[in-house]
Design a protein around this motif. Sequence first.
Motif, PDB file in Angstrom:
ATOM      1  N   TRP A 202       0.899  -1.054   0.056  1.00 54.69           N
ATOM      2  CA  TRP A 202      -0.144  -0.101   0.150  1.00 54.69           C
ATOM      3  C   TRP A 202       0.835   1.511   0.036  1.00 54.69           C
ATOM      4  CZ3 TRP A 202      -5.088   0.984  -0.738  1.00 54.69           C
ATOM      5  CH2 TRP A 202      -5.617   2.439  -0.178  1.00 54.69           C
ATOM      6  N   GLN A 208      -3.671   5.690  -2.934  1.00 52.48           N
ATOM      7  CA  GLN A 208      -4.409   6.599  -2.274  1.00 52.48           C
ATOM      8  C   GLN A 208      -6.147   6.180  -2.435  1.00 52.48           C
ATOM      9  OE1 GLN A 208      -3.153   9.127  -0.185  1.00 52.48           O
ATOM     10  NE2 GLN A 208      -1.213   8.553  -0.800  1.00 52.48           N
ATOM     11  N   PRO A 209      -6.999   6.336  -1.255  1.00 48.09           N
ATOM     12  CA  PRO A 209      -8.346   5.860  -1.514  1.00 48.09           C
ATOM     13  C   PRO A 209      -8.889   6.659  -2.679  1.00 48.09           C
ATOM     14  CG  PRO A 209      -7.679   6.113   0.613  1.00 48.09           C
ATOM     15  CD  PRO A 209      -6.517   6.675   0.002  1.00 48.09           C
ATOM     16  N   TYR A 280      -9.872  -4.926   1.637  1.00 40.94           N
ATOM     17  CA  TYR A 280      -9.369  -3.625   1.753  1.00 40.94           C
ATOM     18  C   TYR A 280      -9.100  -2.946   0.695  1.00 40.94           C
ATOM     19  CZ  TYR A 280      -6.791   0.280   4.248  1.00 40.94           C
ATOM     20  OH  TYR A 280      -6.362   1.643   4.245  1.00 40.94           O
ATOM     21  N   HIS A 284     -11.295   0.478  -1.047  1.00 43.02           N
ATOM     22  CA  HIS A 284     -10.815   1.820  -1.233  1.00 43.02           C
ATOM     23  C   HIS A 284     -10.570   2.157  -2.514  1.00 43.02           C
ATOM     24  CE1 HIS A 284     -10.171   1.144   3.214  1.00 43.02           C
ATOM     25  NE2 HIS A 284     -10.716   2.355   3.266  1.00 43.02           N
TER      26      HIS A 284
END
Length: 378
Positions: A202, A208-209, A280, A284
Amino acid sequence: MNISLVAGARPNFMKIAPIIHAIKIKNEKLKIKSGQDKWSFIKYRLVHTGQHYDEKMSETFFRELNIPEPDVNLGCGGGTQAEQTAAIMVAFEKELIAHPADLVIVVGDVNSTLACSIVAKKLNTKVAHVEAGIRSGDMSMPEEINRIVTDSITDYFFTTTTWANQNLLKSGIDEKRIFLVGNVMIDTLMANQHRFYPPPFWEIFNLQPGQYFVLTLHRPANVDDAQKLKSMIHEIVTNIDGLPVIFPMHPRTFKVYSELGISYPNLYTVEPLGYLSFNYLVKHAKAVITDSGGITEETTVMGIPCITLRDTTERPETVEIGTNELVGSNPKAIKAALEILKRGEWKKGKIPELWDGKTAERIVNVLIKLRDYSNYYV
């Protein structure tokens, strides 16, 4: 009631986890109510066929989803679809003879689903199919054959939607044997959302979301043809304004991809991820591009736009109600879907009926009724 609960491939593990948890909860409640502290109302034996034998495709899911160690692993991974199906049938027959059951529960539509259903019926054991009745109408899909054959010999049908119910009714199934319970995949999703965590890359990729895409491809129609796979990837990575594309690669896909010799600065290929870190990533993402069926269900519940690179789907509710769009398998169709997304015009979607995290509880309640009414077991 003695149950043999079968799992073999990655999607199966997400479907059996809530059933196991619901059985344990129900047994505890019934024990308290009856005062019988040492007797299980539903006893189960967990059978892992070994269809997915890779660590990241199998054992990781057992740990992350708190599934107990299987009572037996049949070790039937590898080989062609025929070799694998045959191996599972031989091994499961021995297992079921050694450990008879009142009911065999199979889930999904993988080779293990088909193989264990056939074995059970030939041993005069009742079969319940979780996720019964879904149909794509595409007989070139191995999963479609597995679904049709399994449902043709199943005794009790646990369905995800009214679409599935209608498919079964059209094929002549008695409605008394069909139970609309919802989607066990969503039980697992809702029970674990608070436990999602970012994958190890990540920060390395500076994600970035809402500013990256997730890509998954594994269907033979998309990945066995090297040039088609190459064209699909090109259409995706060149039409998203340079945003990162995270591509957790299925072993089947990697075999073809590794020979393509392609490279893009915004394409990041990674190994298969565990359930918690993968979701996850999905939760996102700006959008998911896939040819999976299960992922379209998860994106629908999480409200994430989903582009499905297939001509048909066995999960029409994700299109009719959810956030999924079926754009076909022609690589040239990808750009138009991405343009809609970039303009901010993607549909919002809703969550289908009974996709509420309580499906496994409803399944177990039906099992209790089946136990209590002897006419179901004649």
